[in-house]
Enzyme design. Structure first.
Site, PDB file in Angstrom:
ATOM      1  N   GLU A  41       0.862  -1.079  -0.156  1.00 31.01           N
ATOM      2  CA  GLU A  41      -0.086  -0.067  -0.245  1.00 31.01           C
ATOM      3  C   GLU A  41       0.605   1.627  -0.233  1.00 31.01           C
ATOM      4  O   GLU A  41       0.593   2.200   0.450  1.00 31.01           O
ATOM      5  CB  GLU A  41      -1.192  -0.380   0.762  1.00 31.01           C
ATOM      6  CG  GLU A  41      -2.287  -1.022   1.431  1.00 31.01           C
ATOM      7  CD  GLU A  41      -3.181  -1.052   1.746  1.00 31.01           C
ATOM      8  OE1 GLU A  41      -2.863  -0.055   2.912  1.00 31.01           O
ATOM      9  OE2 GLU A  41      -4.501  -1.621   2.023  1.00 31.01           O
TER      10      GLU A  41
ATOM     11  N   GLU B 133      -6.552  -7.845  -0.127  1.00 28.53           N
ATOM     12  CA  GLU B 133      -7.581  -7.332   0.706  1.00 28.53           C
ATOM     13  C   GLU B 133      -8.740  -7.349   1.065  1.00 28.53           C
ATOM     14  O   GLU B 133      -9.374  -6.326  -0.133  1.00 28.53           O
ATOM     15  CB  GLU B 133      -6.772  -6.382   1.200  1.00 28.53           C
ATOM     16  CG  GLU B 133      -4.911  -7.286   2.080  1.00 28.53           C
ATOM     17  CD  GLU B 133      -4.771  -5.772   2.928  1.00 28.53           C
ATOM     18  OE1 GLU B 133      -5.620  -5.620   3.558  1.00 28.53           O
ATOM     19  OE2 GLU B 133      -2.909  -5.806   2.984  1.00 28.53           O
TER      20      GLU B 133
HETATM   21  C1  GAL Z   1      -4.988  -2.497   4.825  1.00 24.76           C
HETATM   22  C2  GAL Z   1      -3.475  -3.748   5.455  1.00 24.76           C
HETATM   23  C3  GAL Z   1      -3.530  -4.319   6.034  1.00 24.76           C
HETATM   24  C4  GAL Z   1      -4.230  -4.558   7.349  1.00 24.76           C
HETATM   25  C5  GAL Z   1      -5.657  -3.795   6.543  1.00 24.76           C
HETATM   26  C6  GAL Z   1      -6.574  -3.768   7.876  1.00 24.76           C
HETATM   27  O1  GAL Z   1      -4.851  -1.484   4.051  1.00 24.76           O
HETATM   28  O2  GAL Z   1      -3.138  -3.662   3.817  1.00 24.76           O
HETATM   29  O3  GAL Z   1      -2.314  -4.230   6.436  1.00 24.76           O
HETATM   30  O4  GAL Z   1      -3.966  -2.492   7.969  1.00 24.76           O
HETATM   31  O5  GAL Z   1      -5.365  -2.958   5.731  1.00 24.76           O
HETATM   32  O6  GAL Z   1      -7.990  -3.745   7.166  1.00 24.76           O
END
Ligand code: GAL
Length: 722
Positions: free
Chosen positions: A378, A439
């Site tokens: 990210e 994710e």
């Molecule tokens: C994303 C990140 C993860 C975690 C997640 C929580 O932005 O890559 O490490 O923080 O959010 O939803």
């Protein structure tokens, strides 16, 4: 010939930087893997592990064959390590997730030697992943294994087997690198199958330090598949004149894995929608210092319990034991370099490139790995840096695509696969192909095992909706949810107790309702799953009752009863989840629905496959706790001072359902040669919890007993052997 001495036992540890000549009395004995601190409570402050520790290990060097070189190899230490041998500085390593080695030949002597390692777990902004805010705790210590290695100056540095044409005419090439080259070198490479049968041998003379072995065509090769992950071993022996001077065995598999321009992922030529979860490597109490058995257990849970076909090692290279197990059981892996949103200066970026180099060299033989993550998770675009990471990955491993996880669709696409964290509801329309969702859900819907039922059901359904959409989208190769297990984090994140409750399982790796959604997508031939997503109460939901009732199952039909009243037979909810392999079942009672205060009876759900009852779940309307269920996956441990079993405990009703609001205090007693690691007594959260039991170095039986209030005592027995 290469001689390896594991150096995992008999370390001395002090949670402070002691002088090299400090007295033995200042240390306590420990075994690796080791966390610089054990945490007794779930809420961990990152300040608690940020200090310098001293590790000291005395080792005997046998008569070294004249001219041999001696190395000390570290599999990983968090975060910065400074290594001394016999009082002399031999090197420093920055970075917590990749292996490092130092040659110590000139500092050692035959007989007794002293290795001292200062491990600084301070979150140094100069070292990835630090420099910005990071949503996870790293913990600290010598948390992976250490080995003493003796080799001839002319030894094998790396072996990279590259299967060729696996779907048509399987062959094998192998890139080799030697520490040095001289005239008269020869290698012999033997390929053995999983039973140890030699199936091919190839010999060649060596004309330079880096060269490629090419086997003639191979017969009868079995593919590495998710169902049958066949592994082979390539044993390369290096000869100088007629004398064998080194030998290295590398396990690998024959498989083809392709992210196609058509948008799909193909394993061995067959399209496969990727379906998985992200994994952090941290645990309650022990930080990141989990031994091989717990690492393997995580892979088993992801594959066999949650039914995933892929895991992302968010956000760093993870334990070789975890990756080995993924190879053995057929669980695909997206592995990425360490980092989180922040890109540091040129020196920081150089460290990240070194990490990436070490990760790929360490792991490119794993058939399970199908994608390298070459961006800091990210982070913003940074073309120069990411051109360098992509080029490095492609040069070290031309066989695998690169990905790099970002949050914005218009990010510069320098990789082979566009990997996107896609948190908004729905799925974002891919801009390019191949496109993989890496994710979703996570912080958008943190959910605890003891949250009220509607939230826990909605959490599960958010995972179900995203997977439904991604499965139906021809331009999306798959989706990896955030995340498998709850994890410790910094105060800038989490629920106020430094925990992100983003897992489909809790930190102990015990299920939330969302875990049953994942599990229900399994093939019924592997496991029949039937789980009503409810505590079956009259008053936990807003307005009372249980309307609608969601049931996660891979049956093709279900039947619901309340007491002796049939509520009807249902088919999977294809209307709302047309693309899932096994849509949930949704029972909606007609409006007006007001069961508040009406007579309440047990719930029975029966699952059918092809017209036959194959599963049944009953839930006690009285919610009477009848037992403490005490169980483990690992009844046999090794007496090595490091091996551990997770011992789970759950309060259950008379039908075996976990009662999520039974906040009991459980007291464990351990009898025998093992130590309990964890809170004792333990407060159950969501009606469940766990401790770890760690073997000592004596074999024998260990009995673990658990008691809580008026519930009958439970016990299990572990066998600890050499
Ligand atoms: C994303 C990140 C993860 C975690 C997640 C929580 O932005 O890559 O490490 O923080 O959010 O939803």
């Amino acid at each position: 010939m290469r001689i390896l001495h594991p150096l995992n036992q008999d370390w001395w540890f002090a949670p402070v930087a002691l002088p090299l000549d400090a007295s033995d009395d200042d240390f306590t004995p420990v075994t690796l893997p080791h966390s610089n601190k054990l945490f007794t409570r779930l809420s961990v402050d990152n300040a608690d592990y940020q200090f310098v520790s001293t590790y000291r290990r005395c080792f005997m060097l046998p008569e070294v064959t004249a001219g041999q070189q001696v190395f000390v190899d570290f599999d990983g230490a968090l975060l910065v390590s400074t290594v001394y041998v016999n009082g002399v500085l031999v090197g420093e390593h920055k970075g917590g997730y990749t292996p490092f080695s130092f040659e110590i030949t000139r500092h050692v002597r035959v007989g007794e030697n002293m290795l001292t390692v200062y491990v600084d777990a301070t979150e140094s902004p100069d070292v990835p992943p630090f420099g910005g805010q990071v949503d996870y705790l790293t913990f600290g210590g010598l948390y992976r294994e250490v080995t003493l290695r003796m080799v001839d100056p002319c030894h094998i540095v790396s072996v990279f087997p590259r299967p060729q044409n696996v779907l048509t005419a399987p062959g094998l090439e192998c890139d080799m690198r030697l520490a040095e080259w001289s005239d008269g070198l020869r290698v012999e490479a033997a390929l053995t199958d999983a039973q140890g049968q030699v199936i091919a041998v190839h010999q060649t003379t060596v004309s330079s330090a880096a060269f490629t072995l090419t086997f003639p065509a191979l017969d009868g090769i079995a593919l590495w598949t998710l169902e049958q992950p066949t592994l082979y071993t390539l044993t390369v022996t290096l000869y100088a004149s007629a004398k064998a001077v080194d030998q290295l065995a590398t396990r690998f598999g024959f498989r083809s894995a392709e992210f196609s321009p058509d948008g799909q992922f193909y394993l061995n030529g067959q399209p496969l929608k990727l379906f998985g979860l992200n994994r952090h490597q941290t645990y309650p109490y022990i930080g990141a210092a989990a031994p091989a058995r717990l690492q393997a257990l995580d892979a088993d849970i992801l594959k066999f319990e949650l039914g995933c076909n892929i895991v992302r090692t968010s956000h760093y290279p993870q334990s070789p034991h975890f990756l080995n197990r993924c190879d053995e059981i057929g669980l695909l892996v997206f592995e990425e370099l360490a980092g989180w949103q922040h890109i540091g200066d040129a020196t920081w970026q150089q460290l990240a490139l070194c990490d990436l180099h070490a990760m790929i060299e360490r792991d490119r033989h794993h058939p399970a790995i199908i994608l390298w993550g070459v961006r800091i998770n990210e982070s913003p675009d940074n073309d120069a840096f990411y051109q360098a990471t992509n080029a490095l990955a492609r040069s070290l491993d031309p066989t695998r695509p690169t990905g790099g996880v970002r949050t914005f669709l218009d990010s510069h696409f320098l990789e082979d696969v566009f990997t996107l964290n896609d948190f908004p509801p729905g799925v974002q329309q891919p801009r390019v192909r191949p496109h993989l969702v890496t994710e979703f859900v996570g912080h958008m819907f943190p959910t605890k095992t003891w949250d009220h039922e509607e939230r826990r059901v909605e959490h599960a359904l958010q995972h179900a909706r995203k997977h439904n959409l991604q499965r139906g989208h021809p331009d999306i190769a798959g989706a990896i949810g955030w995340c498998a297990f709850d994890y410790h984090t910094h105060k800038e994140f989490g629920s106020g107790d430094r925990i992100c409750y983003h897992g489909v399982m809790d930190m102990y790796r015990l299920p939330k309702l969302a875990a049953y959604f994942y599990r229900s997508q399994k093939d019924p031939a592997a496991e029949i799953v039937l789980h009503a997503a409810t505590n079956w109460t009259m008053g936990d939901r807003n307005g009372g009752g249980n309307n609608p009732l969601t049931i996660f199952s891979n049956c093709d039909e279900i039947e619901v009863w309340i007491g002796d009243e049939a509520q009807g037979r249902l088919r999977p909810d294809v209307e709302h989840y047309p693309h899932l392999t096994h849509p949930p079942f949704t029972l909606r009672w007609p409006e007006p629905y007001n069961p508040w205060g009406t007579r309440f009876r047990d719930l029975t759900v029966r699952g059918y496959l092809n017209g036959a009852v194959v599963a049944e779940q009953k839930i006690d309307a009285g919610h009477v706790p009848v037992a403490l269920r005490l169980w483990t996956h690992n009844e046999c441990l090794r007496a090595d001072g490091a091996d551990m079993a997770r011992i789970a405990v759950q309060v259950v009703d008379k039908y075996g359902n976990v009662l999520p609001y039974q906040t009991r205090l459980v007291t464990f007693t351990v009898t025998g040669e093992a130590d309990l690691i964890g809170a004792n007594p333990l407060v159950l959260l969501g009606g469940q919890g766990a401790c770890f039991v760690k073997a000592r170095r004596t074999s024998g039986q260990v009995i673990i007993r658990a008691t809580a209030d008026d519930l009958p005592e439970s016990q299990i027995t572990l066998n600890i052997s050499d």
